[in-house]
Write a protein that holds these residues in place. Structure first.
Motif, short mmCIF file in Angstrom:
data_model
loop_
_atom_site.label_atom_id
_atom_site.label_comp_id
_atom_site.label_asym_id
_atom_site.label_seq_id
_atom_site.Cartn_x
_atom_site.Cartn_y
_atom_site.Cartn_z
N LEU A 30 0.83 -1.21 0.00
CA LEU A 30 0.00 0.00 0.00
C LEU A 30 0.86 1.26 0.00
CD1 LEU A 30 -2.88 -1.02 2.42
CD2 LEU A 30 -2.95 -0.83 -0.07
N TYR A 31 1.98 1.23 0.72
CA TYR A 31 2.89 2.37 0.72
C TYR A 31 3.46 2.58 -0.68
CZ TYR A 31 6.93 5.26 1.78
OH TYR A 31 7.87 6.26 1.78
N GLY A 32 3.87 1.50 -1.33
CA GLY A 32 4.42 1.61 -2.67
C GLY A 32 3.41 2.13 -3.67
N VAL A 33 2.18 1.65 -3.59
CA VAL A 33 1.12 2.10 -4.49
C VAL A 33 0.82 3.58 -4.26
CG1 VAL A 33 -1.35 1.87 -5.00
CG2 VAL A 33 0.09 -0.16 -4.84
N SER A 34 0.74 3.97 -3.00
CA SER A 34 0.43 5.38 -2.71
C SER A 34 1.56 6.30 -3.18
CB SER A 34 0.14 5.59 -1.23
OG SER A 34 1.29 5.30 -0.46
N MET A 35 2.81 5.89 -3.00
CA MET A 35 3.93 6.72 -3.47
C MET A 35 3.91 6.81 -5.00
SD MET A 35 5.36 8.04 -0.95
CE MET A 35 6.78 8.75 -1.74
N PHE A 36 3.61 5.70 -5.66
CA PHE A 36 3.52 5.72 -7.12
C PHE A 36 2.43 6.69 -7.57
CE2 PHE A 36 1.52 4.08 -10.99
CZ PHE A 36 2.60 4.13 -11.86
N MET A 37 1.28 6.63 -6.92
CA MET A 37 0.16 7.51 -7.30
C MET A 37 0.52 8.98 -7.05
SD MET A 37 -2.19 5.57 -8.49
CE MET A 37 -3.76 6.37 -8.36
N ILE A 38 1.15 9.25 -5.92
CA ILE A 38 1.50 10.64 -5.60
C ILE A 38 2.51 11.20 -6.60
CG2 ILE A 38 2.76 12.04 -3.90
CD1 ILE A 38 1.38 10.34 -1.72
N LEU A 39 3.44 10.37 -7.03
CA LEU A 39 4.50 10.86 -7.90
C LEU A 39 4.13 10.86 -9.39
CD1 LEU A 39 7.56 9.17 -6.19
CD2 LEU A 39 6.91 11.57 -6.10
N THR A 40 3.18 10.05 -9.81
CA THR A 40 2.90 9.96 -11.24
C THR A 40 1.57 10.59 -11.67
OG1 THR A 40 1.94 7.77 -10.98
CG2 THR A 40 4.27 7.88 -11.56
#
Length: 54
Positions: A30-40
């Protein structure tokens, strides 16, 4: 931790450790998905908006 355990004790310990492992991995995903969403998502949304609006 060298102690003699019954199968039921071992099973309870294994289940507890398995739940802890699954929760930890889920939090990482979930952390990885949220960071991906925030950055892309914001840059992509800006590019799409620029293309559509001209």
């Amino acid at each position: 931790m060298n102690r003699l355990m019954t199968y039921e004790q071992w099973l309870e310990l294994f289940k507890r450790q398995l739940r802890k492992y699954i929760k930890h991995k889920l939090a990482q995903v979930l952390y990885g998905v949220s960071m991906f969403m925030i950055l892309t998502v914001p840059p992509l949304a800006m590019i799409i908006h620029w293309i559509l609006r001209g």
